[in-house]
Design an enzyme around this catalytic site. Sequence first.
Site, PDB file in Angstrom:
ATOM      1  N   CYS A   1      42.718  34.248  47.398  1.00 51.21           N
ATOM      2  CA  CYS A   1      43.360  33.880  48.659  1.00 51.21           C
ATOM      3  C   CYS A   1      42.447  34.134  49.856  1.00 51.21           C
ATOM      4  O   CYS A   1      42.594  33.490  50.896  1.00 51.21           O
ATOM      5  CB  CYS A   1      44.669  34.644  48.823  1.00 51.21           C
ATOM      6  N   ASN A   2      41.503  35.048  49.715  1.00 51.15           N
ATOM      7  CA  ASN A   2      40.635  35.404  50.837  1.00 51.15           C
ATOM      8  C   ASN A   2      39.240  34.814  50.761  1.00 51.15           C
ATOM      9  O   ASN A   2      38.485  34.893  51.734  1.00 51.15           O
ATOM     10  CB  ASN A   2      40.513  36.929  50.952  1.00 51.15           C
ATOM     11  N   ARG A   3      38.855  34.242  49.623  1.00 47.74           N
ATOM     12  CA  ARG A   3      37.492  33.731  49.511  1.00 47.74           C
ATOM     13  C   ARG A   3      37.381  32.699  48.384  1.00 47.74           C
ATOM     14  O   ARG A   3      38.133  32.734  47.399  1.00 47.74           O
ATOM     15  CB  ARG A   3      36.509  34.869  49.258  1.00 47.74           C
TER      16      ARG A   3
ATOM     17  N   PRO B   1      40.761  47.282  44.952  1.00 44.91           N
ATOM     18  CA  PRO B   1      40.330  47.146  43.557  1.00 44.91           C
ATOM     19  C   PRO B   1      40.629  45.796  42.910  1.00 44.91           C
ATOM     20  O   PRO B   1      40.052  45.470  41.886  1.00 44.91           O
ATOM     21  CB  PRO B   1      41.122  48.256  42.852  1.00 44.91           C
TER      22      PRO B   1
ATOM     23  N   ILE C   1      58.321  45.974  52.953  1.00 49.59           N
ATOM     24  CA  ILE C   1      59.216  46.488  51.906  1.00 49.59           C
ATOM     25  C   ILE C   1      58.868  45.860  50.558  1.00 49.59           C
ATOM     26  O   ILE C   1      58.926  46.521  49.512  1.00 49.59           O
ATOM     27  CB  ILE C   1      60.684  46.216  52.277  1.00 49.59           C
TER      28      ILE C   1
END
Length: 423
Positions: free
Chosen positions: A50-52, A116, A195
């Site tokens: 999702c980030n790269r 991790p 939450i």
Amino acid sequence: MSIFAVGINHKTAPVSVREKVAFTPDNLTHALQQMVDDLECKEAAILSTCNRTELYFVQDRPLDVVQQQIIDWLQQYHKVSSNLIAPSLYWHHDSQAVNHMMRVACGLDSLILGEPQILGQMKQAYSQAKAAGSMQVVMERLFQRTFGVAKEVRTETEIGSSAVSVAFAAVNLAKHIFANLKKSKVLLIGAGETIELVAKHLYDNQVSKITVANRTVARAENMAREIGAEVITLAQIPEHICDADIVISSTGSTLPILGKGMIEQALEKRRHRPIFMVDIAVPRDIEEQVGELEDVFLYTVDDLQGIVAQNMENRRKAAIDAEKIVGSGTDDFMAWLRGLNTQNSVVAYRNQCLGRRNELLLKAKQQLANNKDPQAVMAELATKLTNNLMHAPTRAIQQAAQGGELDKLIYLHDVFDLDSKDN
């Protein structure tokens, strides 16, 4: 032969751009095979989260040629304008590519320092490349060395040992209060993103029971279904809170949901067994006076933010040691790669010499079979073999001398040991 790492991540592009060049598990095998075929890569692997999204590959062409090839390929494969993605791409070559890949696997390049999950995603990228047949000697060795470095960083540093999210910090605090969370019952109030993260961490710690209270039951049920939790309304909290060992609240309410009187009654029903409470909401969900009760451990979002800030500082300090381990791992791999290149050159030169020798030997045997004078055959064989082996070095020395390339002449003298007293 060069190693490249090309990517786009949370630092260089918003999600609206990153999502356009992401690869799904369903199309990854096809993408890898196309990379190998269309770009003539010797080996390739793709990491997509999702980030790269990052492409790792082995290629023989110059960097500027490779850059244009990759941009064109991404544009064609994802049907997206090159003007949109090109400014967001970063490029790493050889030792920089190796170093970057190892830093990514160790969480040193992550949105949350030291997280991790990226290592597991890197291992998945490795497995997918193996399955697609795009992994050979160099990438295989690079991934294995990367995994080894990541393991060493996790073992030798504290980069992953401290909670750096409010949700994780809340659960870690609960572990300090209750030695065994497996026997604890939890009440979560709210159903927002924080939450949800808390619920996931608690579920991973195998708590005895989770109950989710929310104003809208339907929204809470979607989250509860994944973790096997019970769902109640906010109005039902007073009758259930006495069963909770841990209470964590994060709603958008403008008024407190849990008052001192409600908690006093719950403690009486619990025979004053302690309750661990965390109020992540702003404004507060839990009245400040609740913290005055003897058997309540109440923490606010400010308490957690202080813990997170300290832990993040601890991770930054650990990252300094982690970078040293990554640097050493990069040096080790590049030394191996240089050795591989040297070995290939030696084998190629040896095979060239042996090939010419075999040709001349076959001709000599034919001459002997035709009763030609053995001494003449041997002399011809020796002369032709010597001339053949001398040809390339002699030409290199002559060209260096004619071009006035003194450095190259000195180098050739050293290579062929021309200054030896035995010559």
